[in-house]
Design an enzyme around this catalytic site. Structure first.
Site, PDB file in Angstrom:
ATOM      1  N   SER A   1       0.815  -1.222   0.000  1.00  0.00           N
ATOM      2  CA  SER A   1       0.000   0.000   0.000  1.00  0.00           C
ATOM      3  C   SER A   1       0.844   1.265   0.000  1.00  0.00           C
ATOM      4  O   SER A   1       0.295   2.356   0.147  1.00  0.00           O
ATOM      5  CB  SER A   1      -0.882  -0.006   1.244  1.00  0.00           C
ATOM      6  OG  SER A   1      -0.067  -0.209   2.386  1.00  0.00           O
TER       7      SER A   1
ATOM      8  N   GLY B   1      -9.396   7.444   2.564  1.00  0.00           N
ATOM      9  CA  GLY B   1      -9.053   8.848   2.455  1.00  0.00           C
ATOM     10  C   GLY B   1     -10.258   9.760   2.320  1.00  0.00           C
ATOM     11  O   GLY B   1     -10.261  10.887   2.827  1.00  0.00           O
TER      12      GLY B   1
ATOM     13  N   THR C   1      -4.715   7.133   8.526  1.00  0.00           N
ATOM     14  CA  THR C   1      -4.678   6.043   7.559  1.00  0.00           C
ATOM     15  C   THR C   1      -6.100   5.516   7.419  1.00  0.00           C
ATOM     16  O   THR C   1      -6.930   5.699   8.309  1.00  0.00           O
ATOM     17  CB  THR C   1      -3.694   4.932   8.005  1.00  0.00           C
ATOM     18  OG1 THR C   1      -3.664   3.914   6.995  1.00  0.00           O
ATOM     19  CG2 THR C   1      -4.078   4.320   9.325  1.00  0.00           C
ATOM     20  N   GLY C   2      -6.364   4.879   6.300  1.00  0.00           N
ATOM     21  CA  GLY C   2      -7.715   4.369   6.070  1.00  0.00           C
ATOM     22  C   GLY C   2      -8.331   5.013   4.845  1.00  0.00           C
ATOM     23  O   GLY C   2      -7.628   5.508   3.964  1.00  0.00           O
TER      24      GLY C   2
ATOM     25  N   THR D   1      -1.723   3.430   4.709  1.00  0.00           N
ATOM     26  CA  THR D   1      -0.706   4.461   4.527  1.00  0.00           C
ATOM     27  C   THR D   1       0.351   4.228   5.588  1.00  0.00           C
ATOM     28  O   THR D   1      -0.005   3.832   6.696  1.00  0.00           O
ATOM     29  CB  THR D   1      -1.365   5.840   4.848  1.00  0.00           C
ATOM     30  OG1 THR D   1      -2.491   5.998   4.016  1.00  0.00           O
ATOM     31  CG2 THR D   1      -0.411   6.991   4.683  1.00  0.00           C
TER      32      THR D   1
ATOM     33  N   ARG E   1      -7.337   9.567  -8.921  1.00  0.00           N
ATOM     34  CA  ARG E   1      -7.866   9.727  -7.552  1.00  0.00           C
ATOM     35  C   ARG E   1      -6.721  10.063  -6.580  1.00  0.00           C
ATOM     36  O   ARG E   1      -5.672   9.440  -6.588  1.00  0.00           O
ATOM     37  CB  ARG E   1      -8.559   8.424  -7.125  1.00  0.00           C
ATOM     38  CG  ARG E   1      -9.131   8.447  -5.707  1.00  0.00           C
ATOM     39  CD  ARG E   1      -8.195   7.811  -4.716  1.00  0.00           C
ATOM     40  NE  ARG E   1      -8.770   7.757  -3.369  1.00  0.00           N
ATOM     41  CZ  ARG E   1      -8.063   7.515  -2.273  1.00  0.00           C
ATOM     42  NH1 ARG E   1      -6.765   7.296  -2.352  1.00  0.00           N
ATOM     43  NH2 ARG E   1      -8.642   7.483  -1.096  1.00  0.00           N
ATOM     44  N   VAL E   2      -6.957  11.062  -5.741  1.00  0.00           N
ATOM     45  CA  VAL E   2      -6.006  11.422  -4.681  1.00  0.00           C
ATOM     46  C   VAL E   2      -6.762  11.359  -3.362  1.00  0.00           C
ATOM     47  O   VAL E   2      -7.885  11.863  -3.260  1.00  0.00           O
ATOM     48  CB  VAL E   2      -5.429  12.843  -4.900  1.00  0.00           C
ATOM     49  CG1 VAL E   2      -4.570  13.260  -3.720  1.00  0.00           C
ATOM     50  CG2 VAL E   2      -4.620  12.895  -6.197  1.00  0.00           C
ATOM     51  N   GLY E   3      -6.159  10.746  -2.359  1.00  0.00           N
ATOM     52  CA  GLY E   3      -6.816  10.615  -1.058  1.00  0.00           C
ATOM     53  C   GLY E   3      -6.335  11.673  -0.074  1.00  0.00           C
ATOM     54  O   GLY E   3      -5.901  12.767  -0.454  1.00  0.00           O
ATOM     55  N   ASP E   4      -6.394  11.327   1.187  1.00  0.00           N
ATOM     56  CA  ASP E   4      -6.055  12.285   2.242  1.00  0.00           C
ATOM     57  C   ASP E   4      -4.545  12.503   2.418  1.00  0.00           C
ATOM     58  O   ASP E   4      -4.104  13.567   2.868  1.00  0.00           O
ATOM     59  CB  ASP E   4      -6.614  11.795   3.590  1.00  0.00           C
ATOM     60  CG  ASP E   4      -6.046  10.422   3.967  1.00  0.00           C
ATOM     61  OD1 ASP E   4      -6.174   9.484   3.137  1.00  0.00           O
ATOM     62  OD2 ASP E   4      -5.459  10.285   5.047  1.00  0.00           O
TER      63      ASP E   4
HETATM   64  N1  GLY Z   1      -5.370   6.973   3.270  1.00  0.00           N
HETATM   65  C1  GLY Z   1      -4.813   6.798   1.998  1.00  0.00           C
HETATM   66  C2  GLY Z   1      -5.721   7.064   0.898  1.00  0.00           C
HETATM   67  O1  GLY Z   1      -6.919   7.007   1.067  1.00  0.00           O
HETATM   68  O2  GLY Z   1      -5.232   7.310  -0.204  1.00  0.00           O
END
Ligand code: GLY
Length: 323
Positions: free
Chosen positions: A44, A236, A233-234, A182, A210-213
């Site tokens: 990941s 996003g 983490t988790g 993450t 796609r971009v997460g947190d």
């Molecule tokens: N927490 C990582 C993501 O959602 O990309």
């Protein structure tokens, strides 16, 4: 030093000797994340991270010392180490965040090695996903194909669960391919400086782009020397929706303990969403006075702590729901 998931134990362990000899918190946080990014067994983060629906790995990450000292990158495709590149954004530019092809070009110009980011195991997992899971999701109507790109973002799936072995959270679990996680590291050095870093390959088989947190300051990571630090983490999308790491740090600023602050942020997420079975969100937080905790919406999250006594991997101090 604190880190998300059991795989961070190895990463913190690699960074510890430098920190113990008087090294700086930021150096240690970057070394820890770099180690996880280089490890193909971590599915990941960095090399070994699972690719997007097109079979391409794209990497996000950030570093932070204070509100005025942060850097981030999103969607790196030719460099394995988003945290190192994020640090260069912080130290060599007046910007906060670079994204996409231009971020890769910046990394080239900054002297970062171009490297393959798709590990053979991750490529094989993508192939299996295309052959097995996509067909089921298309048939169930939870995935669609648009101009040759699979959008399986609506497909349900189990969440990441940490077996505690320090390895993959997804590849070892048949069909557990839709979760997120993450590496996040928070470090306090001998001088009392707190630094944070986080790095991810994002949701496995995500819609390209796609971009997460994780690379967004205040979402995946926030550090304010006056209050403390938090890393997330988790899923996003859940974390970003409540500016999760910022929310945790603001809780500590208001006088709550680390665990109370994490609980409040998790409750905000729970109130804000109709949670689905695959959803997970977790935080690790360190208050300026050393009080710290890890917490998660659901079971299956572990966090690591490394100090002069050694490394421990512990279950979350607070788990909001029993499922
Ligand atoms: N927490 C990582 C993501 O959602 O990309």
């Amino acid at each position: 030093m604190l880190g998300t998931w059991s795989f961070s134990a190895r990463a913190l362990g690699a960074a510890w000797p430098g920190l113990a000899q008087g090294g700086k918190a930021l150096d240690a946080a970057v070394v820890a994340c770099t180690m996880a990014e280089e490890d193909p067994a971590v599915d990941s983060v960095g090399y070994g991270g699972l690719p997007d629906a097109d079979g391409q790995v794209s990497l996000d990450g950030c570093v932070m010392l204070a509100p005025g000292r942060a850097g981030s990158v999103a969607c790196l495709k030719r460099h394995r180490h988003p945290v190192r590149v994020a640090r260069m954004v912080m130290e060599r530019t007046r910007h906060l965040m670079l994204a996409g092809e231009a971020a890769d070009r910046f990394a080239d110009e900054a002297g970062e090695l171009r490297e393959e980011v798709l590990a053979p195991e991750a490529a094989a997992a993508w192939k299996r996903w295309m052959e097995q899971a996509v067909g089921d999701a298309l048939a169930a109507g939870t995935a669609v194909e648009r101009e040759g790109v699979i959008d399986a973002s609506l497909a349900p799936g189990p969440r990441p669960v940490d077996p505690g072995a320090g390895g993959p959270l997804f590849l070892s679990q048949e069909r557990r391919w839709w979760g997120h996680d993450t590496i996040g590291a928070i470090v306090r050095d001998r001088a009392g400086t707190i630094a944070g870093a986080c790095s991810t390959s994002g949701t496995p088989f995500k819609l390209p782009g796609r971009v997460g947190d994780s690379p967004i300051i205040g979402h995946g990571l926030y550090v304010d020397p006056a209050a403390g630090a938090a890393v997330a983490t988790g899923t996003g999308e859940l974390i970003s929706a409540v500016c999760g790491s910022f929310l945790v740090v603001e809780g500590m600023r208001a006088g709550k303990s680390a665990v109370e602050s994490i609980r409040a942020a998790l409750e905000r997420i729970e109130r804000s969403f109709s949670l689905e079975p695959q959803h997970q969100a977790a935080f690790v937080a360190l208050r300026a006075d050393g009080d710290h905790a890890g917490g998660a919406l659901r079971n299956g999250f572990l966090y690591s702590r490394q100090d002069g006594q050694g490394c421990t991997v512990s279950p979350a101090t607070v788990v909001l729901r029993g499922d």
